[in-house]
Design a protein around this motif. Structure first.
Motif, short mmCIF file in Angstrom:
data_model
loop_
_atom_site.label_atom_id
_atom_site.label_comp_id
_atom_site.label_asym_id
_atom_site.label_seq_id
_atom_site.Cartn_x
_atom_site.Cartn_y
_atom_site.Cartn_z
N UNK A 96 -0.81 -0.95 9.78
CA UNK A 96 -1.41 -0.93 11.11
C UNK A 96 -0.78 0.16 11.97
N UNK A 97 0.51 0.41 11.76
CA UNK A 97 1.22 1.39 12.57
C UNK A 97 0.86 2.83 12.25
N UNK A 98 0.24 3.07 11.08
CA UNK A 98 -0.13 4.44 10.71
C UNK A 98 -1.64 4.62 10.74
N UNK A 99 -2.33 3.80 11.53
CA UNK A 99 -3.79 3.87 11.57
C UNK A 99 -4.31 5.13 12.24
N UNK A 100 -3.42 5.91 12.88
CA UNK A 100 -3.83 7.16 13.49
C UNK A 100 -3.92 8.31 12.51
N UNK A 101 -3.50 8.10 11.25
CA UNK A 101 -3.55 9.18 10.27
C UNK A 101 -4.99 9.49 9.87
N UNK A 102 -5.20 10.71 9.44
CA UNK A 102 -6.53 11.19 9.05
C UNK A 102 -6.79 10.85 7.58
N UNK A 103 -7.11 9.59 7.32
CA UNK A 103 -7.30 9.11 5.96
C UNK A 103 -8.67 9.54 5.44
N UNK A 104 -8.70 10.30 4.34
CA UNK A 104 -9.95 10.76 3.75
C UNK A 104 -10.27 10.03 2.45
N UNK A 105 -9.37 9.16 2.02
CA UNK A 105 -9.58 8.36 0.82
C UNK A 105 -8.43 7.39 0.66
N UNK A 106 -8.65 6.32 -0.11
CA UNK A 106 -7.60 5.32 -0.27
C UNK A 106 -7.82 4.53 -1.55
N UNK A 107 -6.76 3.87 -2.01
CA UNK A 107 -6.91 2.94 -3.12
C UNK A 107 -5.93 1.78 -2.99
N UNK A 108 -6.25 0.69 -3.64
CA UNK A 108 -5.35 -0.45 -3.83
C UNK A 108 -5.35 -0.72 -5.33
N UNK A 109 -4.17 -0.63 -5.96
CA UNK A 109 -4.12 -0.62 -7.43
C UNK A 109 -3.06 -1.58 -7.98
N UNK A 110 -3.06 -1.66 -9.32
CA UNK A 110 -2.08 -2.41 -10.10
C UNK A 110 -2.17 -3.93 -9.93
N UNK A 111 -3.33 -4.44 -9.53
CA UNK A 111 -3.54 -5.89 -9.50
C UNK A 111 -3.89 -6.33 -10.92
N UNK A 112 -3.10 -7.27 -11.45
CA UNK A 112 -3.30 -7.74 -12.82
C UNK A 112 -3.52 -9.25 -12.81
N UNK A 113 -4.77 -9.70 -12.83
CA UNK A 113 -5.08 -11.13 -12.74
C UNK A 113 -4.38 -12.03 -13.76
N UNK A 114 -4.16 -11.58 -15.02
CA UNK A 114 -3.49 -12.49 -15.97
C UNK A 114 -2.08 -12.91 -15.53
N UNK A 115 -1.44 -12.09 -14.70
CA UNK A 115 -0.09 -12.41 -14.22
C UNK A 115 -0.10 -13.12 -12.87
N UNK A 116 -1.27 -13.27 -12.28
CA UNK A 116 -1.36 -13.85 -10.95
C UNK A 116 -1.18 -15.37 -10.99
#
Length: 371
Positions: free
Chosen positions: A312-332
């Motif tokens: 939330x604190x870096x929401x002023x950055x000029x983000x042109x793309x993003x990802x959320x990775x390495x979620x592994x359901x078998x270990x959840x």
């Protein structure tokens, strides 16, 4: 006699069809209002109940922000499933005073990229070509004006959309960055949240390095945040590459020394508000107690609340793309706490992108009115 009565009834039905089945706009609007909204547990599974389109196979489809996943693991499906409580009708972010799912930007879930599971090199090529294809589509709204400096997102007078990726292995960031460089014709900074540096060369700790081994989730350059893993060898030689290329490192322990606000200040000062930024979040930046469903858990990580506060604190950055990775359901866990954390992190990223665009657009429009 009875037959005559039946015929008369049918004649009356066909003589006044609009009284029985109305297609007037008011009727359509009523049906949409009555039946279109899904509950958190109903509907086809897309991220936050966003409309689904096969973007890569559909020509002329415009959007501002696309959610897409390389079909490499079951991680994207788990994150989408965990996002079911989010929707445009219930997506108002109180802290930001903004609903990213129903404000300013046209968001869409583009489904999965059908990459080969048999050849990593070909998979990297497929991913890059897919992201170039999507990145060159014209955006519905002016993300160039809304997301930061004027050169970014503009190509021959048209604005470019923002692609947000659900992973999957962290290696997906490599073809995305290559695609962004090609689409925007400029280098892109990387804000990388991870327990690990991910910048080791393929031959760092192995004699058996090959060209194919270059395609792994430890071969990117970035600004590292949340580090806490061990290094190779008996010294800090692993930091040499980082230092030579001017990378900055923020460790997980720094939050105890300078706090979340200090980390936020460091990131904003290092990158600035105008540079194009790719935001990559490895879920293992969180402590295993918060996110057990990942391939390489490291103890001593941040809580989801701390990570969200920093994002939330870096929401002023000029983000042109993003990802959320390495979620592994078998270990959840049985409660899917890792997938739930990932879905909310993605929601916060979408909030920041949409809110920044909305604010910048209003400023630009206000300036036009003053002229």
């Amino acid at each position: 006699m009875g037959l005559m009565i039946m015929i008369n009834h049918w004649l009356l039905f066909f003589a006044f069809p609009l009284a029985v089945v109305s297609t007037e706009p008011s009727q359509k609007n009523m049906l949409s209002e009555k039946w279109a909204a899904n509950q958190g547990f109903s509907g086809i599974v897309t991220f936050a109940h966003l409309p689904h389109k096969s973007c890569l196979a559909t020509e002329g489809l415009d959007f501002d922000v696309a959610i897409i996943a390389p079909y490499l693991t079951f991680g994207p499906r788990a994150v989408r499933d965990a996002s079911m409580r989010l929707s445009a009708g219930g997506g108002y972010n109180i802290r930001a005073s903004h609903n990213p799912l129903a404000s300013w930007a046209n968001l869409i879930d583009c489904g999965d990229i059908p990459v080969t599971p048999y050849d990593n090199a070909l998979a990297m090529r497929q991913l890059k070509e897919a992201f170039v294809e999507l990145g060159r589509r014209p955006a519905t709204r002016s993300l160039a004006r809304g997301s930061g400096s004027s050169p970014i997102g503009i190509s021959h007078g048209t604005s470019k959309p923002i692609i947000v990726t659900i992973g999957g292995d962290h290696s997906i960031s490599l073809p995305v960055l290559r695609a962004l460089k090609e689409v925007h014709s400029t280098p892109v900074s990387v804000l990388h949240f991870d327990a690990h540096m991910d910048t080791w060369a393929p031959d760092t700790d192995s004699y058996w390095a090959t060209e194919q081994s270059r395609f792994n989730h430890g071969s990117r350059s970035s600004l590292h945040v949340g580090l806490r893993s061990r290094l190779c060898g008996n010294d800090e030689a692993d930091y040499k590459t980082d230092d030579e290329q001017g990378f900055m490192r923020i460790s997980s322990d720094d939050i105890d020394e300078i706090g979340a606000k200090g980390i936020i200040s460091k990131i904003n000062a290092w990158i600035g508000p105008s540079k194009p930024v790719y935001l990559s979040v490895d879920i293992d930046v969180l402590d295993p107690a918060q996110a057990p469903g990942t391939g390489t858990p490291e103890v001593g990580g941040w809580t989801s609340r701390e990570l969200i506060q920093i994002l939330r604190g870096v929401e002023g950055l000029n983000v042109v793309g993003a990802d959320i990775v390495e979620v592994s359901p078998p270990y959840d866990s049985a409660g899917q706490v890792t997938a739930l954390a990932a879905s909310h992190i993605l929601y916060e990223i979408l909030t920041s992108v949409s809110k920044r665009g909305s604010v910048q657009t209003k400023k630009a429009e206000s300036g036009k009115h003053e002229l």
